[in-house]
Design a protein around this motif. Structure first.
Motif, PDB file in Angstrom:
ATOM      1  N   ARG A 247       0.819  -1.122  -0.132  1.00 35.08           N
ATOM      2  CA  ARG A 247       0.043   0.136  -0.007  1.00 35.08           C
ATOM      3  C   ARG A 247       0.850   1.290  -0.119  1.00 35.08           C
ATOM      4  O   ARG A 247       2.020   1.316   0.613  1.00 35.08           O
ATOM      5  N   THR A 248       0.287   2.481  -0.739  1.00 37.57           N
ATOM      6  CA  THR A 248       1.345   3.448  -0.948  1.00 37.57           C
ATOM      7  C   THR A 248       0.696   4.828  -0.553  1.00 37.57           C
ATOM      8  O   THR A 248      -0.582   4.811  -0.755  1.00 37.57           O
ATOM      9  N   LEU A 249       1.478   5.552  -0.132  1.00 36.71           N
ATOM     10  CA  LEU A 249       0.788   7.067   0.188  1.00 36.71           C
ATOM     11  C   LEU A 249       1.715   8.131  -0.065  1.00 36.71           C
ATOM     12  O   LEU A 249       3.069   8.066   0.589  1.00 36.71           O
ATOM     13  N   VAL A 250       1.571   9.016  -1.109  1.00 34.39           N
ATOM     14  CA  VAL A 250       2.590  10.174  -1.593  1.00 34.39           C
ATOM     15  C   VAL A 250       2.348  11.060  -0.518  1.00 34.39           C
ATOM     16  O   VAL A 250       1.044  11.332  -0.434  1.00 34.39           O
ATOM     17  N   VAL A 251       3.187  11.690   0.203  1.00 33.77           N
ATOM     18  CA  VAL A 251       2.845  12.780   0.969  1.00 33.77           C
ATOM     19  C   VAL A 251       3.586  13.971   0.700  1.00 33.77           C
ATOM     20  O   VAL A 251       4.815  14.081   0.085  1.00 33.77           O
ATOM     21  N   VAL A 252       3.157  15.331   1.014  1.00 34.00           N
ATOM     22  CA  VAL A 252       3.916  16.676   0.633  1.00 34.00           C
ATOM     23  C   VAL A 252       3.814  17.663   1.810  1.00 34.00           C
ATOM     24  O   VAL A 252       2.801  17.519   2.352  1.00 34.00           O
ATOM     25  N   MET A 352       4.626  13.172  10.049  1.00 34.89           N
ATOM     26  CA  MET A 352       3.402  13.837  10.372  1.00 34.89           C
ATOM     27  C   MET A 352       2.282  12.698   9.941  1.00 34.89           C
ATOM     28  O   MET A 352       1.348  12.955  10.414  1.00 34.89           O
ATOM     29  N   HIS A 353       2.544  11.859   8.747  1.00 33.33           N
ATOM     30  CA  HIS A 353       1.747  11.188   8.253  1.00 33.33           C
ATOM     31  C   HIS A 353       1.640   9.656   8.646  1.00 33.33           C
ATOM     32  O   HIS A 353       0.792   8.836   7.987  1.00 33.33           O
ATOM     33  N   LEU A 354       2.651   9.273   9.403  1.00 38.59           N
ATOM     34  CA  LEU A 354       2.905   8.101   9.526  1.00 38.59           C
ATOM     35  C   LEU A 354       1.590   7.178  10.133  1.00 38.59           C
ATOM     36  O   LEU A 354       1.195   6.092   9.901  1.00 38.59           O
ATOM     37  N   ALA A 355       0.976   7.845  10.920  1.00 35.61           N
ATOM     38  CA  ALA A 355      -0.513   7.113  11.584  1.00 35.61           C
ATOM     39  C   ALA A 355      -1.250   6.898  10.570  1.00 35.61           C
ATOM     40  O   ALA A 355      -2.123   5.780  10.839  1.00 35.61           O
TER      41      ALA A 355
END
Length: 587
Positions: A247-252, A352-355
């Motif tokens: 599963r993937t999540l791109v964060v900026v 910040m987005h790890l959760a």
């Protein structure tokens, strides 16, 4: 994969006719196929999928093997239990397979699966086997598929196979064929297969990925005007990892939408520690390099921008994470970040987005170049900008102005005089950039300096900004005309590896796996620079630092030692397996 209608109807038929099936399952003379399985499989438990009457499990136990009996038909499981055997309901198509197992036996089971279902099951079984484990299964010879009420009087689904296509499918699913036997019979013959998980050359896979990564321009745009940034390399890695089942999540960052980082994670089906593997994908600039994005291999070296810092480490953790996911050895998170070479906004954004991933890592491995040595400590740093204000005048009447550059010069001398004790304690204080004046024949009214302060673990001295302000106060006391201000730009704490807990345990295991790799000093590595491990620890995640290296970091001749890349990738997989088996978790 959810259960198909063919699977559900076939299982219902077995539930209805379980007693009849048991009556018609004859005891056989010694089964040479099962003896091969018993002799060839490594030590450990054999998982039998589809135990039914328990005939094959009985034979294997007589041959000295320990068997975990399972069946997707509850009626068969109850029969086994009634005879005093431990047995579990397991639908290999829909349920998680635990393990790892020394072998998996599926006699006359896979013949009820459609080709796509069999592909799915073969992949699941491979993940449940130890690396040198053995799969044994049988299907009927023929073409196509049908529903048949033969033998039981209720319809069951049958998929028929020819040896060639069946062998191709098994190989495509990551196995090496040990044996494919054709036993002709009337009206159907049988194909009996023995196969092992294919031994992957993880080191070669990492080197191939490294070449692809170096070929992508990912120069940090805050370090070089007009640089490409990280968007292309993040797109490449996201596509690869999504294709591998992550599963993937791109964060900026909120204020920099063109600076993406990637979180990719795979949840293991069994309890165990969660590993976070971190690497940065940005590089420094390429001034003076003729072909920075053309990877070139020269012996055991791969040359190109970012090869050592740190696309070699990124390639290693990506390939290792893919293999851990294939083996289903716990949960793994990849944090592939932008901007490590400047302000670390990528790692800060990822944290910040790890959760949002639902993962709670027990430790973080930062795969920065360390020559594969155990990194014991990192120096921290601070950057302070100092601005001097003067008054402009014609240089023919210099006494009417206030020379800011002259004040800067005195400041440079004060820095040089004060850094002796700091260096003696393992730290550093220096001015790395100076600016001043605006034109000839004009007394400079502006000057500035960039001050760098390196700190060591346990440094209890004056904070860096206060140190600089103290030097400026001394200058003002000596000359009231000095006008200067100091501003803290960034500060990062020093770090040292914890003396106990998950990170220390994993570091020890990894160090043992890497003991004989060329290029290692073999002792603890006290890095004179900073890496991002403290950011993870500030987020409550114990961290360690270890990765492949080479030479020419930030220089025109950057290279990475491919022996270290290969060894690191395999060692990371093995150490991760040992760590999971140890049951270590974050304190």
């Amino acid at each position: 994969m959810s259960g198909s209608d063919t699977n559900a109807r076939t299982l219902a038929a077995y539930e209805q006719a379980a007693a009849l099936y048991r009556e018609q399952t004859l005891a056989l003379p010694e089964n040479g196929w099962l003896r091969q399985l018993a002799d060839m499989a490594p030590d450990g438990t054999v998982l039998e999928v589809g135990s039914a009457s328990g005939r094959d499990a009985d034979d294997l136990e007589r041959l000295g093997r320990r068997v975990h009996r399972t069946d997707a038909t509850a009626a068969f499981v109850e029969m086994q239990r009634a005879e005093g055997h431990a047995a579990d309901v397991l639908d290999v198509l829909t349920d998680d397979i635990a393990g790892p197992y020394a072998a998996v036996l599926a006699n006359a089971v896979f013949l009820h699966f459609q080709p796509d279902e069999l592909r799915h099951v073969l992949a699941k079984v491979r993940a449940a086997l130890v690396p040198d484990g053995l799969l044994a299964f049988s299907v009927k010879v023929g073409d196509g598929s049908e529903w048949s009420s033969h033998k039981l009087g209720v319809p069951r689904f049958f998929q028929y196979w020819q040896p060639g296509p069946l062998g191709d499918l098994v190989t495509e699913c990551g196995y090496e064929l040990v044996q494919v036997d054709l036993d002709p019979g009337e009206p159907w013959g049988w194909i009996r297969v023995l196969a092992r998980p294919a031994r992957r050359d993880l080191g070669a896979e990492a080197v191939a990925l490294l070449e692809e990564l170096v070929a992508i321009d990912s120069v940090n745009p805050t370090l070089a005007d007009g640089a490409a940034g990280e968007a292309e390399i993040i797109r490449f890695l996201e596509a690869r990892l999504a294709g591998a089942g992550f599963r993937t999540l791109v964060v900026v960052p909120a204020d920099e939408p063109s600076r993406p980082s990637l979180l990719a994670w795979h949840s293991g089906s069994r309890p165990g520690p969660c590993l976070l593997l971190n690497g940065h994908v940005d590089t420094v600039g390429v001034f003076g390099m003729s072909e920075p994005f053309t990877p070139r291999i020269d012996g055991d070296r791969l040359l190109g921008r970012g090869a050592a810092d740190m696309k070699g480490g990124v390639a290693g953790i990506v390939v290792a994470a893919e293999e851990l996911a294939r083996r289903d050895h716990g949960s793994v998170v990849l944090a592939l970040v932008a901007d490590e070479e400047d302000r670390s906004v990528g790692t800060e954004t990822v944290l910040m987005h790890l959760a949002r991933t639902g993962m709670r890592p027990d430790l973080a491995l930062v795969a920065e170049p360390s020559h594969l040595d155990l990194t014991a400590s990192l120096r921290g740093f601070a950057v302070v900008e100092v601005e001097f204000a003067g008054r402009a005048a014609h240089t023919s009447q210099a006494d009417q102005g206030v020379d800011a550059v002259a004040h800067l010069g005195r400041f440079l001398g004060a820095v040089a005089e004060s850094r002796g004790p700091i260096r003696a304690a393992g730290g550093e204080l220096l001015v790395s950039v100076v600016r001043g004046g605006r034109a000839p024949f004009t007394v400079p009214e502006r000057a500035s300096a960039t001050v760098e302060r390196r700190t060591v673990p346990g440094d209890a001295g004056v904070p860096p900004l206060a140190e600089v302000e103290s030097l400026l106060a001394d200058l003002r006391a000596a000359d009231p005309a000095v006008s200067a201000t100091a501003r803290l730009v960034v500060a990062r704490d020093a770090w040292q590896l914890q003396t106990s807990g998950a990170a220390r345990t994993f570091a020890t295991l990894l160090d043992e796996e890497l003991a004989d790799v060329p290029g290692r000093a073999g002792g603890p590595f006290d890095a004179p620079y900073w890496m991002e491990a403290p950011l993870f620890e500030a987020h409550g995640i114990p961290a360690l630092v270890c990765g492949p290296s080479g030479g020419g970091l930030h220089a025109v001749d950057e290279w990475v030692d491919l022996r270290q890349v290969r060894a690191f990738t395999q060692a990371l997989v093995t150490a991760s397996q040992r760590f999971r088996e140890s049951g270590a978790r974050a304190d």
